[in-house]
Design a protein around this motif. Structure first.
Motif, PDB file in Angstrom:
ATOM      1  N   VAL A  86      15.549  -0.681   3.922  1.00 55.34           N
ATOM      2  CA  VAL A  86      15.987   0.033   2.726  1.00 55.34           C
ATOM      3  C   VAL A  86      14.744   0.372   1.915  1.00 55.34           C
ATOM      4  N   ILE A  87      14.656   1.632   1.523  1.00 57.21           N
ATOM      5  CA  ILE A  87      13.577   2.093   0.652  1.00 57.21           C
ATOM      6  C   ILE A  87      14.233   2.771  -0.543  1.00 57.21           C
ATOM      7  N   ALA A  88      13.826   2.376  -1.737  1.00 58.69           N
ATOM      8  CA  ALA A  88      14.347   2.990  -2.959  1.00 58.69           C
ATOM      9  C   ALA A  88      13.170   3.443  -3.816  1.00 58.69           C
ATOM     10  N   VAL A  89      13.261   4.678  -4.298  1.00 58.56           N
ATOM     11  CA  VAL A  89      12.188   5.279  -5.080  1.00 58.56           C
ATOM     12  C   VAL A  89      12.793   5.913  -6.328  1.00 58.56           C
ATOM     13  N   SER A  90      12.232   5.584  -7.493  1.00 59.98           N
ATOM     14  CA  SER A  90      12.683   6.235  -8.733  1.00 59.98           C
ATOM     15  C   SER A  90      11.559   7.103  -9.286  1.00 59.98           C
ATOM     16  N   LYS A 126       0.836  -1.207   0.000  1.00 59.97           N
ATOM     17  CA  LYS A 126       0.000   0.000   0.000  1.00 59.97           C
ATOM     18  C   LYS A 126       0.869   1.255   0.000  1.00 59.97           C
ATOM     19  N   ILE A 127       1.921   1.230   0.813  1.00 55.19           N
ATOM     20  CA  ILE A 127       2.827   2.377   0.865  1.00 55.19           C
ATOM     21  C   ILE A 127       3.469   2.606  -0.493  1.00 55.19           C
ATOM     22  N   ALA A 128       3.976   1.541  -1.104  1.00 52.09           N
ATOM     23  CA  ALA A 128       4.614   1.655  -2.423  1.00 52.09           C
ATOM     24  C   ALA A 128       3.629   2.218  -3.446  1.00 52.09           C
ATOM     25  N   ASN A 129       2.402   1.732  -3.430  1.00 53.23           N
ATOM     26  CA  ASN A 129       1.394   2.232  -4.363  1.00 53.23           C
ATOM     27  C   ASN A 129       1.059   3.694  -4.097  1.00 53.23           C
ATOM     28  N   SER A 130       1.012   4.095  -2.830  1.00 55.99           N
ATOM     29  CA  SER A 130       0.778   5.500  -2.489  1.00 55.99           C
ATOM     30  C   SER A 130       1.897   6.395  -2.997  1.00 55.99           C
ATOM     31  N   VAL A 131       3.134   5.924  -2.835  1.00 51.95           N
ATOM     32  CA  VAL A 131       4.281   6.710  -3.319  1.00 51.95           C
ATOM     33  C   VAL A 131       4.188   6.872  -4.837  1.00 51.95           C
ATOM     34  N   LYS A 132       3.815   5.807  -5.517  1.00 54.55           N
ATOM     35  CA  LYS A 132       3.673   5.894  -6.979  1.00 54.55           C
ATOM     36  C   LYS A 132       2.611   6.916  -7.358  1.00 54.55           C
ATOM     37  N   GLU A 133       1.509   6.911  -6.637  1.00 57.25           N
ATOM     38  CA  GLU A 133       0.408   7.823  -6.949  1.00 57.25           C
ATOM     39  C   GLU A 133       0.727   9.268  -6.549  1.00 57.25           C
ATOM     40  N   LYS A 134       1.178   9.472  -5.310  1.00 53.43           N
ATOM     41  CA  LYS A 134       1.397  10.833  -4.790  1.00 53.43           C
ATOM     42  C   LYS A 134       2.599  11.530  -5.416  1.00 53.43           C
ATOM     43  N   TYR A 135       3.641  10.755  -5.756  1.00 52.75           N
ATOM     44  CA  TYR A 135       4.905  11.363  -6.188  1.00 52.75           C
ATOM     45  C   TYR A 135       5.289  10.973  -7.610  1.00 52.75           C
ATOM     46  N   GLN A 136       4.354  10.383  -8.335  1.00 49.66           N
ATOM     47  CA  GLN A 136       4.590   9.950  -9.715  1.00 49.66           C
ATOM     48  C   GLN A 136       5.839   9.078  -9.834  1.00 49.66           C
ATOM     49  N   ASP A 189       7.979   5.869 -10.564  1.00 50.56           N
ATOM     50  CA  ASP A 189       7.886   4.773 -11.526  1.00 50.56           C
ATOM     51  C   ASP A 189       8.004   3.440 -10.791  1.00 50.56           C
ATOM     52  N   LYS A 190       8.981   3.355  -9.874  1.00 51.22           N
ATOM     53  CA  LYS A 190       9.211   2.113  -9.140  1.00 51.22           C
ATOM     54  C   LYS A 190       9.547   2.416  -7.693  1.00 51.22           C
ATOM     55  N   VAL A 191       9.094   1.527  -6.805  1.00 47.06           N
ATOM     56  CA  VAL A 191       9.358   1.656  -5.376  1.00 47.06           C
ATOM     57  C   VAL A 191       9.685   0.267  -4.833  1.00 47.06           C
ATOM     58  N   SER A 192      10.783   0.163  -4.107  1.00 45.12           N
ATOM     59  CA  SER A 192      11.132  -1.077  -3.407  1.00 45.12           C
ATOM     60  C   SER A 192      11.293  -0.774  -1.925  1.00 45.12           C
ATOM     61  N   ILE A 193      10.770  -1.676  -1.095  1.00 44.23           N
ATOM     62  CA  ILE A 193      10.889  -1.539   0.356  1.00 44.23           C
ATOM     63  C   ILE A 193      11.262  -2.908   0.915  1.00 44.23           C
ATOM     64  N   VAL A 194      12.386  -2.966   1.605  1.00 49.78           N
ATOM     65  CA  VAL A 194      12.846  -4.208   2.230  1.00 49.78           C
ATOM     66  C   VAL A 194      13.152  -3.909   3.684  1.00 49.78           C
ATOM     67  N   HIS A 195      12.532  -4.675   4.585  1.00 50.58           N
ATOM     68  CA  HIS A 195      12.734  -4.477   6.021  1.00 50.58           C
ATOM     69  C   HIS A 195      13.284  -5.764   6.622  1.00 50.58           C
ATOM     70  N   ALA A 196      14.195  -5.606   7.545  1.00 53.55           N
ATOM     71  CA  ALA A 196      14.782  -6.763   8.231  1.00 53.55           C
ATOM     72  C   ALA A 196      13.792  -7.366   9.221  1.00 53.55           C
ATOM     73  N   ILE A 197      13.910  -8.658   9.403  1.00 54.21           N
ATOM     74  CA  ILE A 197      13.240  -9.359  10.488  1.00 54.21           C
ATOM     75  C   ILE A 197      14.306 -10.159  11.223  1.00 54.21           C
ATOM     76  N   GLY A 198      14.045 -10.481  12.465  1.00 53.81           N
ATOM     77  CA  GLY A 198      15.026 -11.211  13.261  1.00 53.81           C
ATOM     78  C   GLY A 198      16.023 -10.259  13.901  1.00 53.81           C
ATOM     79  N   ASP A 199      17.200 -10.789  14.227  1.00 58.57           N
ATOM     80  CA  ASP A 199      18.235 -10.022  14.928  1.00 58.57           C
ATOM     81  C   ASP A 199      19.011  -9.106  13.998  1.00 58.57           C
ATOM     82  N   CYS A 200      19.280  -7.889  14.472  1.00 53.69           N
ATOM     83  CA  CYS A 200      20.107  -6.907  13.769  1.00 53.69           C
ATOM     84  C   CYS A 200      21.090  -6.318  14.767  1.00 53.69           C
ATOM     85  N   LEU A 201      22.354  -6.407  14.468  1.00 51.94           N
ATOM     86  CA  LEU A 201      23.389  -5.845  15.328  1.00 51.94           C
ATOM     87  C   LEU A 201      23.607  -4.375  15.003  1.00 51.94           C
ATOM     88  N   VAL A 202      24.226  -3.650  15.920  1.00 53.52           N
ATOM     89  CA  VAL A 202      24.547  -2.245  15.707  1.00 53.52           C
ATOM     90  C   VAL A 202      25.359  -2.124  14.421  1.00 53.52           C
TER      91      VAL A 202
END
Length: 141
Positions: free
Chosen positions: A96-100, A65-75, A77-90
């Protein structure tokens, strides 16, 4: 062929170059990338790691939904969103979010909208671990 990414991954599987590549477009002159990393807590308790947990089906749906909103609101072309799950060290990557977009301002604004909305709406929970204990961080309303 659209190779954008809306995913939850183990930290070690997050490949920033691959995510950037997923939003490249001959139509766009701008790619903005937000990389959120695990930081030590500046309030005095030393963070040893974060643990991310999600309700995966709903989290993926909300990220889409967020990716589709970004496409609509900000024209975008492509949006990728990747979020970690599990353990993350300092120092490790948590999100990571990438928007073109055709132009840079829309790309910056779309990225900022995406991370702010993710923090507010996506069912991903964070637990902070310190040298002397841990606690869940409740940032969702």
């Amino acid at each position: 062929m659209d190779k954008t990414m809306i995913e939850l991954k183990e930290t070690k599987e997050i490949n920033v170059a691959e995510i950037i590549d997923s939003v490249k477009s001959d139509y766009c002159g701008a790619i903005d990338v937000f990389i959120g990393t695990v930081r030590d807590n500046p309030t005095g308790n030393k963070v040893t790691k974060l643990f991310f947990e999600s309700y995966t089906p709903m989290a993926i749906s909300e990220l889409e939904k967020i990716a589709n909103s970004v496409k609509e609101k900000y024209q975008a072309d492509k949006v990728s969103i990747v979020h970690a799950i599990g353990d993350c060290l300092v120092g490790e990557i948590a999100v990571v979010i990438a928007v073109s977009t055709p132009h840079r301002k829309a790309s910056f604004d779309g990225c900022q909208y995406a991370i702010n909305t993710l923090k507010e709406t996506v069912p991903i929970w964070k637990k902070e671990y310190f040298e002397d204990g841990s606690h869940w961080v409740f940032s969702h309303p």
